[in-house]
Design an enzyme around this catalytic site. Structure first.
Site, short mmCIF file in Angstrom:
data_model
loop_
_atom_site.label_atom_id
_atom_site.label_comp_id
_atom_site.label_asym_id
_atom_site.label_seq_id
_atom_site.Cartn_x
_atom_site.Cartn_y
_atom_site.Cartn_z
N GLY A 50 0.91 -1.18 -0.15
CA GLY A 50 -0.08 0.01 0.12
C GLY A 50 0.89 1.13 -0.13
CB CYS A 51 4.17 2.12 0.94
SG CYS A 51 4.14 1.99 2.90
CD GLN A 52 3.86 8.05 -4.34
OE1 GLN A 52 3.46 8.61 -3.39
NE2 GLN A 52 4.10 8.70 -5.45
CB SER A 53 8.44 4.44 -1.86
OG SER A 53 8.23 5.68 -2.18
#
Length: 138
Positions: A50-53
């Site tokens: 769920g993290c962009q990175s």
């Protein structure tokens, strides 16, 4: 030093900076201080979803104390997870589970993040507590 003391110490350090860009530079510096994870440790099962990175989080518990290792392909994201590592590393699983992670709201950093990055802070805190739950009571 208690979790609350570590949180307050971070807040005090961040309050020394006049604007949010200086605060972000400081947070990035914290990330650079994290011991890098070996490439073979950056496995899919350690990704925080769920993290962009890309953010990897590994945890172990030795002698009743949590040890976290984290890395990211983004400097700011690595700095953000470094905040949590600094606060929670070296604590018992039970203390990690009880920790109030809302101190991040007081840093003022979230207000200047894109919504996806701000959400990543919540995901990181949740994942660190989840890892502590795996070791609690063992």
């Amino acid at each position: 030093m208690s979790i609350q003391d570590k949180q307050q110490q971070l807040l005090d350090e961040l309050s020394l900076f006049q604007d949010w860009t200086e605060r972000y530079e400081y947070v990035i510096g914290l990330g650079k201080q994290l011991e890098p994870m070996a490439d073979d440790s950056k496995r899919d099962d350690l990704l925080i979803r769920g993290c962009q990175s890309m953010v990897w989080l590994d945890a172990s518990c030795k002698d009743g104390v949590m040890h976290y290792q984290a890395d990211s392909d983004s400097l700011i994201t690595k700095g953000m997870i470094a905040l949590f590592v600094r606060v929670l590393d070296g604590e018992s699983p039970e203390e990690v589970l009880k920790a109030d992670m809302s101190f991040v709201e007081q840093t003022g950093l979230k207000e200047h993040l894109a919504p996806t990055r701000a959400n990543a802070l919540n995901l990181m805190a949740t994942q660190m507590k989840q890892r502590a739950l795996e070791f609690a009571g063992k």
